[in-house]
Scaffold this motif. Structure first.
Motif, PDB file in Angstrom:
ATOM      1  N   ILE A 216       0.841  -1.196   0.000  1.00 57.41           N
ATOM      2  CA  ILE A 216       0.000   0.000   0.000  1.00 57.41           C
ATOM      3  C   ILE A 216       0.880   1.251   0.000  1.00 57.41           C
ATOM      4  N   GLU A 217       1.962   1.222   0.749  1.00 59.57           N
ATOM      5  CA  GLU A 217       2.840   2.403   0.790  1.00 59.57           C
ATOM      6  C   GLU A 217       3.381   2.692  -0.623  1.00 59.57           C
ATOM      7  N   ASP A 218       3.859   1.645  -1.303  1.00 63.82           N
ATOM      8  CA  ASP A 218       4.398   1.836  -2.666  1.00 63.82           C
ATOM      9  C   ASP A 218       3.312   2.352  -3.609  1.00 63.82           C
ATOM     10  N   ALA A 220       0.392   3.871  -2.864  1.00 65.05           N
ATOM     11  CA  ALA A 220      -0.127   5.203  -2.517  1.00 65.05           C
ATOM     12  C   ALA A 220       0.883   6.299  -2.852  1.00 65.05           C
ATOM     13  N   ALA A 221       2.176   5.964  -2.742  1.00 64.03           N
ATOM     14  CA  ALA A 221       3.210   6.968  -3.061  1.00 64.03           C
ATOM     15  C   ALA A 221       3.095   7.431  -4.510  1.00 64.03           C
ATOM     16  N   ASP A 222       2.628   6.534  -5.382  1.00 68.55           N
ATOM     17  CA  ASP A 222       2.490   6.876  -6.812  1.00 68.55           C
ATOM     18  C   ASP A 222       1.092   7.370  -7.167  1.00 68.55           C
ATOM     19  N   HIS A 223       0.195   7.424  -6.175  1.00 62.73           N
ATOM     20  CA  HIS A 223      -1.200   7.795  -6.469  1.00 62.73           C
ATOM     21  C   HIS A 223      -1.366   9.314  -6.324  1.00 62.73           C
ATOM     22  N   ASP A 224      -2.102   9.915  -7.275  1.00 62.12           N
ATOM     23  CA  ASP A 224      -2.269  11.382  -7.275  1.00 62.12           C
ATOM     24  C   ASP A 224      -2.927  11.906  -6.001  1.00 62.12           C
ATOM     25  N   PRO A 228       4.185  10.519  -2.173  1.00 63.58           N
ATOM     26  CA  PRO A 228       5.189   9.845  -1.342  1.00 63.58           C
ATOM     27  C   PRO A 228       5.267  10.353   0.092  1.00 63.58           C
ATOM     28  N   THR A 229       5.063  11.657   0.321  1.00 56.80           N
ATOM     29  CA  THR A 229       5.234  12.179   1.690  1.00 56.80           C
ATOM     30  C   THR A 229       4.141  11.640   2.609  1.00 56.80           C
ATOM     31  N   VAL A 230       2.899  11.704   2.116  1.00 52.17           N
ATOM     32  CA  VAL A 230       1.773  11.231   2.939  1.00 52.17           C
ATOM     33  C   VAL A 230       1.854   9.704   3.100  1.00 52.17           C
ATOM     34  N   ALA A 231       2.251   9.011   2.037  1.00 49.69           N
ATOM     35  CA  ALA A 231       2.346   7.547   2.125  1.00 49.69           C
ATOM     36  C   ALA A 231       3.375   7.143   3.180  1.00 49.69           C
ATOM     37  N   GLU A 232       4.498   7.843   3.208  1.00 48.90           N
ATOM     38  CA  GLU A 232       5.543   7.505   4.188  1.00 48.90           C
ATOM     39  C   GLU A 232       5.066   7.822   5.610  1.00 48.90           C
ATOM     40  N   ALA A 233       4.384   8.966   5.764  1.00 48.84           N
ATOM     41  CA  ALA A 233       3.880   9.332   7.102  1.00 48.84           C
ATOM     42  C   ALA A 233       2.860   8.296   7.575  1.00 48.84           C
ATOM     43  N   TRP A 234       2.038   7.818   6.649  1.00 48.33           N
ATOM     44  CA  TRP A 234       1.028   6.785   6.973  1.00 48.33           C
ATOM     45  C   TRP A 234       1.717   5.512   7.490  1.00 48.33           C
TER      46      TRP A 234
END
Ligand SMILES: C[S@@+](CC[C@H](N)C(=O)[O-])C[C@H]1O[C@@H](n2cnc3c(N)ncnc32)[C@H](O)[C@@H]1O
Length: 264
Positions: A216-218, A220-224, A228-234
């Motif tokens: 999911i992190e990978d 979401a990092a590519d999702h508009d 990447p910043t929000v995905a990493e924080a998640w």
């Protein structure tokens, strides 16, 4: 659980790690119980992935039986070939669930686990499944409804945003709760529907949640809608929560035991 089905070797190994977990092994065991196979049966595994299914089904039907594992991904089939090498009763082939390279009414049983949710054309795949089953043959079709993902988070708004984005990773994120009419339309009888709930209260390499988090992190990092910043924080939130022993993850797939009318 890749959004694209075009796995390279490293993505296939990442997915293999999910199927190594105790949660995935328990699901396969329950599916074999539902199928109630006999020595000598011929069985099909549609979308067999890294080969846990055909290997375990191969042990179940013995050397007089046969298991046909079909997958469209070469990288997955490479892993499956290694896993099934000691089992002469397993044949693995590249093929598509919507045009199975299998003769009409030639198998006693079949499984399709978390495959149809990745297809645009669910009905074609289900009618293929019905075509290849012998009269009286059984199959287990198991798909998720991603709305069943409950993941405790200190930031529920961000969790909702990430999971909403992850819904886009497959064409049928709700299929698990919607299969019955598709199965009946193909002439299959639905004998039973069971939830397969995975609950993890820890987040380490042995858990389904840990590996799903990486996917999911990978994704979401590519999702508009995430990036990447929000995905990493998640993901950081989830790791911190795990360090505080506060993980709660629950995810349900639904297993449909179906039968082709007739007797074997
Ligand atoms: C989420 S994995 C599940 C693997 C396996 N069923 C298991 O539970 O261990 C989905 C698999 O379905 C395969 N797949 C997806 N679409 C397919 C299609 N149209 N035809 C054949 N295989 C497909 C993928 O390559 C992948 O290996």
């Amino acid at each position: 659980m890749g959004g694209t089905l075009d796995y390279d070797a490293s993505e296939a190994r990442q997915e293999e790690a999910i199927y190594r977990t105790q949660s995935a092994a328990a699901r396969r065991e329950r599916i074999r119980e539902l199928l109630d196979l006999e020595l000598g049966d011929e069985v099909l595994a549609v979308g067999c992935g890294p080969g846990f299914e055909p290997a375990e089904l191969g042990w179940e039907v013995g050397e007089r039986g046969h298991v046909y594992g079909i997958d469209q991904s070469r990288a997955m089939l490479d892993l499956a070939r290694q896993r099934c090498a000691p089992l002469p009763q397993v044949t693995l082939s590249q093929g598509n669930a919507v045009a199975l390279p299998v003769a009409n009414e030639s198998v006693d049983a079949a499984v399709a686990v978390q495959v149809f949710e990745y297809l645009e054309t669910v009905d074609s795949a289900i009618s293929e499944l019905a075509r290849v089953l012998r009269p009286g043959g059984a199959a287990v079709v198991c798909d998720a409804d991603f709305a069943t993902l409950v993941w405790r988070s200190p930031n529920p708004e961000r969790m909702g945003r990430v999971l909403d984005a992850f819904d886009d990773h497959c064409p049928q994120p709700r299929l698990g709760s919607r299969l019955t009419p598709h199965l009946r339309e193909a002439g299959l009888e639905v004998d039973r529907v069971e939830p397969n709930a995975i609950v993890n209260t820890e987040l380490d390499e042995a858990t389904f949640a840990y590996h799903l988090m990486q996917f999911i992190e990978d994704y979401a990092a590519d999702h508009d809608d995430v990036g990447p910043t929000v995905a990493e924080a998640w993901a950081d939130d989830l790791r911190e929560q795990a360090a505080a022993e506060e993980t709660f993850f629950s995810f349900t797939q639904y297993c449909y035991l179906v039968r082709k009318p007739g007797s074997r």
